[in-house]
Enzyme design. Structure first.
Site, PDB file in Angstrom:
ATOM      1  N   CYS A  98       0.849  -1.190   0.000  1.00 44.06           N
ATOM      2  CA  CYS A  98       0.000   0.000   0.000  1.00 44.06           C
ATOM      3  C   CYS A  98       0.885   1.241   0.000  1.00 44.06           C
ATOM      4  CB  CYS A  98      -0.906  -0.013   1.230  1.00 44.06           C
ATOM      5  SG  CYS A  98      -1.919   1.461   1.403  1.00 44.06           S
ATOM      6  N   CYS A 102      -3.895   7.294  -1.558  1.00 43.36           N
ATOM      7  CA  CYS A 102      -5.172   7.216  -2.277  1.00 43.36           C
ATOM      8  C   CYS A 102      -6.331   7.790  -1.464  1.00 43.36           C
ATOM      9  CB  CYS A 102      -5.482   5.765  -2.644  1.00 43.36           C
ATOM     10  SG  CYS A 102      -4.179   4.948  -3.567  1.00 43.36           S
ATOM     11  N   THR A 189      -4.767   4.548   7.203  1.00 39.42           N
ATOM     12  CA  THR A 189      -3.676   4.150   6.319  1.00 39.42           C
ATOM     13  C   THR A 189      -2.686   5.291   6.124  1.00 39.42           C
ATOM     14  OG1 THR A 189      -5.101   2.589   5.157  1.00 39.42           O
ATOM     15  CG2 THR A 189      -3.119   3.327   4.003  1.00 39.42           C
ATOM     16  N   GLU A 256      -1.191   1.141   9.209  1.00 34.52           N
ATOM     17  CA  GLU A 256      -2.403   1.778   9.694  1.00 34.52           C
ATOM     18  C   GLU A 256      -2.164   2.240  11.132  1.00 34.52           C
ATOM     19  OE1 GLU A 256      -3.369   0.212   6.114  1.00 34.52           O
ATOM     20  OE2 GLU A 256      -2.625  -1.043   7.740  1.00 34.52           O
ATOM     21  N   HIS A 291     -13.216   5.717  -3.448  1.00 32.61           N
ATOM     22  CA  HIS A 291     -12.245   4.815  -2.848  1.00 32.61           C
ATOM     23  C   HIS A 291     -12.462   3.374  -3.316  1.00 32.61           C
ATOM     24  CE1 HIS A 291      -8.845   4.401  -0.365  1.00 32.61           C
ATOM     25  NE2 HIS A 291      -9.406   3.655   0.567  1.00 32.61           N
ATOM     26  N   TYR A 295      -9.522   0.612  -5.599  1.00 38.14           N
ATOM     27  CA  TYR A 295      -9.085  -0.766  -5.407  1.00 38.14           C
ATOM     28  C   TYR A 295      -8.943  -1.524  -6.729  1.00 38.14           C
ATOM     29  CZ  TYR A 295      -9.463  -0.428  -0.373  1.00 38.14           C
ATOM     30  OH  TYR A 295      -9.261  -0.083   0.939  1.00 38.14           O
ATOM     31  N   CYS A 298      -4.881  -0.328  -7.239  1.00 36.51           N
ATOM     32  CA  CYS A 298      -3.799  -0.679  -6.309  1.00 36.51           C
ATOM     33  C   CYS A 298      -3.709  -2.178  -6.075  1.00 36.51           C
ATOM     34  CB  CYS A 298      -3.967   0.069  -4.997  1.00 36.51           C
ATOM     35  SG  CYS A 298      -5.460  -0.335  -4.055  1.00 36.51           S
ATOM     36  N   GLU A 446      -7.266  -6.034   3.636  1.00 39.43           N
ATOM     37  CA  GLU A 446      -7.840  -4.751   3.208  1.00 39.43           C
ATOM     38  C   GLU A 446      -8.785  -4.929   2.031  1.00 39.43           C
ATOM     39  OE1 GLU A 446      -6.269  -0.214   2.577  1.00 39.43           O
ATOM     40  OE2 GLU A 446      -5.343  -1.791   1.391  1.00 39.43           O
TER      41      GLU A 446
END
Length: 486
Positions: A98, A102, A189, A256, A291, A295, A298, A446
């Site tokens: 990650c 984002c 995150t 996180e 969001h 995904y 990423c 995640e």
């Protein structure tokens, strides 16, 4: 725009209040547990410096007309939306983890359009404030932690019904010059690697919850902001002397944190919602849509690395030509590209908002994220299948380096003829890292809970699916006479 080196130095200048495993971390930048995650963020700056990635990594600001990092951009077209997904895939490929910017980018776009409509309907100045804030972010090329998720406490109760009012971020005082807030945001995150925290409400609100309908921005080192760093599977391997192979991915990672706001003062110019509860749901829905689109980029980039690692594991195991291995790799590619297709589709079908920036197709974005809650688990399962049990029973790097044990490890962990044992171990550790270790937080787990649980997407799919219109299509084709139905 900042260089990657300037980004690292900018964090050194901040007085962050960070805790990990019961201890205060005075220098988060160089802490072995945190540094790999910071390296991932630094890659968002490094790639933006490279001419070959200029079109993906940068954009022209609609606010200033200057060239900016795409992570600070307000989408101006469907091409921008698609380039966002392509950029995220590229960074997943480069870091296998990650890269943490984002959430801030998605928050920018959701708050920008929501505050525009608030100002138009209420006569407020939230959008004007937010535009100035965005100019500040773009001018300084900042990393912003978009913060939506509250701890929530008893989820059968609304924010105002909680026994402890701090389980949702809320306003405790309204002053002439600003507001005071208290509470926490969970699962944040990249929080420790961020210059700013940009706060949004976490659910739709009713009148009795108006104190919880709040959006604002504060520096990460503002007085009263405390960050408690989260644990990850296999994380303390990073603190072992000379650890590299056992990490699987020694350079990059994610993180996180629980971010606590202990009576933090926010000046008016940084307040973008203050008790306007009717607009909380709008902001949440728009952020979630952006969001969930993310995904499709990423996770696909990390999936590319995992597929490559599985193929290499087959090589080192001596079975690259086995039919079932080929078939599993094909299935992994098929699943990964299906996820990417969803990300590109919801971007291509995007539309312009009244504020001028572009919004993805909400239905397709939720379909994208619903697939993300499932397909990476199958990709990971197939990778583990191809890798074999040695992935989780292999001796340590210390054993490999040991003068007496090392030759034994090399002898008995050898794979295909002519292949190096250490290289085989490196690839197996990479697969372990992505499927079970620290990177699994940003890939496997995640994929399930990031950007909302699977049920959250199903609620949106039901809402956006327009079932009544589909019924009408069927009635027309079948020539149904509705007057005959009671």
């Amino acid at each position: 725009m900042m260089t990657s080196e300037q980004y690292v130095e900018s964090l050194r200048k901040m007085n962050l209040q960070v805790y990990f495993m019961g201890e205060k971390i005075d220098n988060p930048v160089d802490h072995p547990m945190i540094r790999p995650s910071m390296n991932s963020v630094a890659m968002t700056y490094k790639l933006a410096e490279m001419e070959e990635y200029k079109d993906l990594m940068t954009a022209t600001s609609n606010l200033t007309g200057k060239r900016i990092n795409r992570f600070c951009h307000l989408h101006q077209s469907t091409e921008d939306l698609k380039n966002k997904v392509k950029m995220q895939r590229l960074l997943g490929q480069k870091t296998a983890s990650c890269f943490q910017r984002c959430v801030g980018m998605d928050a920018f776009n959701a708050i920008y359009s929501t505050t525009f409509e608030m100002d138009r309907e209420l006569g407020t100045e939230y959008h004007k404030r937010f535009v100035k804030y965005m100019e500040f972010v773009q001018e300084n090329d900042l990393v912003v932690d978009g913060a939506m998720t509250d701890p929530k406490g008893d989820r059968s109760l609304s924010p105002s019904q909680q026994p402890d009012p701090d389980l949702y971020v809320h306003i405790t005082e309204v002053r002439p010059d600003g507001i005071v807030v208290r509470g926490a945001k969970a699962h944040q995150t990249g929080a420790v690697n961020s210059h700013e925290h940009l706060i949004m409400p976490t659910i739709a609100m009713k009148a009795e919850d108006s104190d919880y309908a709040v959006s604002f921005a504060v520096p990460s080192d503002a007085e009263g902001v405390i960050m408690i760093y989260g644990r990850q599977s296999c994380d303390t391997r990073k603190m072992e002397p000379g650890a590299e192979i056992d990490l699987g991915n020694s350079e990059f990672g994610g993180h996180e944190a629980l971010v606590v706001f202990d009576d933090v003062f926010v000046p008016n110019e940084r307040v973008f919602m203050c008790k306007e509860y009717k607009y909380a749901g709008m902001m949440v829905e728009r952020f979630a849509g952006y969001h969930r689109q993310s995904y499709g980029g990423c996770k696909v980039g990390v999936g590319d690395v995992l597929i490559g690692a599985a193929a290499l594991a087959a090589d080192y195991n001596g079975v690259p030509k086995a039919t079932h291995i080929k078939d599993k790799l094909i299935e992994m590619i098929h699943l990964n590209e299906t996820l990417y297709s969803c990300g590109i589709a919801c971007s291509s079908e995007g539309t312009q908002m009244d504020a001028g920036n572009y919004m993805i197709d909400l239905l397709l974005a939720n379909v994208c994220k619903q697939n993300i809650t499932r397909l990476p688990y199958e990709i990971a399962r197939l990778a583990e299948d191809i890798a074999g049990g040695l992935m989780v029973t292999m001796p340590s790097e210390q054993d490999l380096r040991h003068p007496e044990l090392g030759p034994i490890v090399k002898k008995y962990l050898v794979g295909a003829t002519g292949k190096d044992t250490e290289n085989r171990m490196r690839i197996l550790r990479l697969i372990e890292n992505i499927t079970l270790g620290t990177a699994a937080v940003g890939y496997r787990t995640e994929s399930m809970h990031g950007a909302g649980s699977p049920q959250a997407q199903r609620i949106m799919i039901a809402r956006q699916g327009d079932l009544e219109a589909k019924k009408e299509l069927a009635r027309a084709i079948a020539k149904v006479d509705v007057s005959k139905d009671k």
